[in-house]
Design a protein around this motif. Structure first.
Motif, mmCIF file in Angstrom:
data_model
loop_
_atom_site.group_PDB
_atom_site.id
_atom_site.type_symbol
_atom_site.label_atom_id
_atom_site.label_comp_id
_atom_site.label_asym_id
_atom_site.label_seq_id
_atom_site.Cartn_x
_atom_site.Cartn_y
_atom_site.Cartn_z
ATOM 1 N N HIS A 197 -13.237 52.017 -6.052
ATOM 2 C CA HIS A 197 -14.117 53.013 -5.426
ATOM 3 C C HIS A 197 -13.427 53.736 -4.261
ATOM 4 N N TYR A 223 -30.954 49.977 2.933
ATOM 5 C CA TYR A 223 -29.798 50.812 3.216
ATOM 6 C C TYR A 223 -28.962 50.107 4.275
ATOM 7 N N SER A 240 -23.711 52.017 7.152
ATOM 8 C CA SER A 240 -23.398 52.512 5.816
ATOM 9 C C SER A 240 -22.529 51.529 5.057
ATOM 10 N N ASP A 247 -13.187 46.636 -6.662
ATOM 11 C CA ASP A 247 -14.645 46.527 -6.768
ATOM 12 C C ASP A 247 -14.948 45.184 -7.443
ATOM 13 N N SER A 301 -14.405 54.394 -1.411
ATOM 14 C CA SER A 301 -14.603 53.820 -0.070
ATOM 15 C C SER A 301 -13.493 52.816 0.275
ATOM 16 N N ALA A 311 -18.331 50.689 -10.479
ATOM 17 C CA ALA A 311 -19.507 51.563 -10.404
ATOM 18 C C ALA A 311 -19.765 52.367 -11.679
#
Ligand SMILES: Cc1ncc(COP(=O)(O)O)c(C=O)c1O
Length: 368
Positions: free
Chosen positions: A111, A222, A85, A153, A113, A157
């Motif tokens: 972000h 992915y 991921s 980032d 994450s 996004a």
């Protein structure tokens, strides 16, 4: 919520009706390329859906190794590592760096994450207002006795703007800080070879600069990856729990990644064509009186003072068979944002139709 009934291209189907699709992140259309689908199908037949083992135990296939080799080549690096991921990449990298850092400073629109990936051993976390280099410098001074990582980032996004990595890196050098850039949206898009934000700013391979990347957007597959020196990648293979205790990326997705890289190698100007298209679209949208930004990335934000207006436009577009959602996650922006995502596969006719529909809304309702 939209329930997809088929693949995501420049059109999608909802309840048997076709819609122009200006959402998602399939920027280079790779998720639908016949070559990519064929490679994934072949691997699916050969390896099944999943190897059901971690990379370190029995989950490494020849396809994983080939993909890693190709990613390293694409990035001009010694080595690369793939995992299941992209979201995990920031955590994985910060886990590797945790003994070298005590403070993490992030952009306020970073972000989730990155934020969720900050190791528990970190003593202080601070953020500077989006893109505000003065504030970043002042935080670097505040923490001058500490070992700092600046995390941001590459392309943001929601707004599609590009972090001023040249300035961030210069400040980091001055203060002996490390830099982590999450290039989920910039991989395959920015830089001469599509190597991302560092390449865009002439910082490819710069010391102390780390990149976490994903194959889930421009590459149409992915899975996350990190490319770098042997010194960076080998310890990840040897020690990281994500490599040792998390199931390997399914081989079909690894095969899709390989096919995608091969396609992009044969079509090296795809990302620059997309950026030229994005720049024209932004100018045309601004000329209609909408508030957007001038930064050339495939994310085209329309800013509104009130969320209701953004939602009304999104609903109007949907009523006219155009999908463009209002986005307010995973970070909170100061303004409401309707986000249009551009793909290389959008035709001129689609762009004309989008612009004429935006014009119609502006004439009847719009105030942004
Ligand atoms: C900036 C950013 N980082 C990381 C991710 C996570 O990547 P993935 O969806 O491939 O796990 C995303 C995904 O949307 C993202 O926008």
């Amino acid at each position: 919520m939209i329930i997809l009934e088929g693949s995501v291209g420049s059109y999608i189907t909802i309840e048997r009706t076709s819609y122009h699709y200006f959402a998602g992140n399939n920027y280079l259309g790779m998720a639908n390329r016949p070559e990519v689908i064929a490679a994934a199908c072949e691997a699916l037949k050969k390896y099944g859906t999943n190897v059901a083992a971690s990379r370190r135990t029995t989950g490494t296939t020849d396809i994983h190794l080939q993909l890693e080799k190709q990613l390293a080549q694409f990035k001009g690096q010694d080595d690369a590592i793939v995992f299941a991921s992209g979201y995990l990449g920031n955590k994985l990298l910060m886990d590797q760096l945790k003994n070298e850092i005590t403070v993490v400073i992030t952009d306020s629109m970073t972000h989730s994450s990155i934020l969720e990936g900050i190791p528990p051993t970190i003593q202080e976390i601070a953020n500077y207002k989006h893109g505000n280099m003065k504030q970043l410098e002042s935080l670097l001074n505040d923490f001058k006795q500490q070992n700092i990582l600046i995390a941001t980032d590459g392309i943001f996004a929601l707004t599609g703007d590009i972090a001023p990595l040249d300035e961030i890196y210069a400040l980091a050098q001055k203060h002996q800080a490390l830099v982590l850039v999450d290039d989920a949206h910039a991989t395959g898009i920015l830089g001469k070879h599509g190597r991302g934000t560092p390449e865009h700013f002439g910082l490819h391979n710069a010391p102390g600069l780390f990149q976490s990347e994903t194959m889930s957007k421009a590459f149409g597959s992915y899975g996350g990856f990190v490319a770098g020196s042997h010194q960076l990648i080998s310890p990840i293979r040897e020690k990281s729990a994500f490599y040792g205790a998390s199931t390997a990326l399914p081989p079909a997705l690894a095969a899709a990644g390989i096919a995608s890289l091969q396609f992009l190698e044969k079509h090296p100007d795809l990302h620059s064509k997309l950026l030229a298209k994005a720049s024209q679209l932004k100018a045309a949208i601004a000329a209609l009186g909408y508030t957007t930004n001038e930064i050339t990335t495939p994310i085209v934000p329309l800013f509104f003072e009130h969320a209701t207006e953004a939602q009304q436009l999104s609903d109007f577009l949907k009523a006219n068979q155009i999908i463009a959602p209002v986005v307010n996650y995973p970070v909170k922006a100061d303004q409401a944002i309707l986000r249009l995502a551009l793909s290389i596969d959008h035709s001129e006719e689609q762009l004309d139709y989008l612009l004429s529909t935006l014009k119609k809304w502006k004439e009847h309702h719009g105030r942004n």
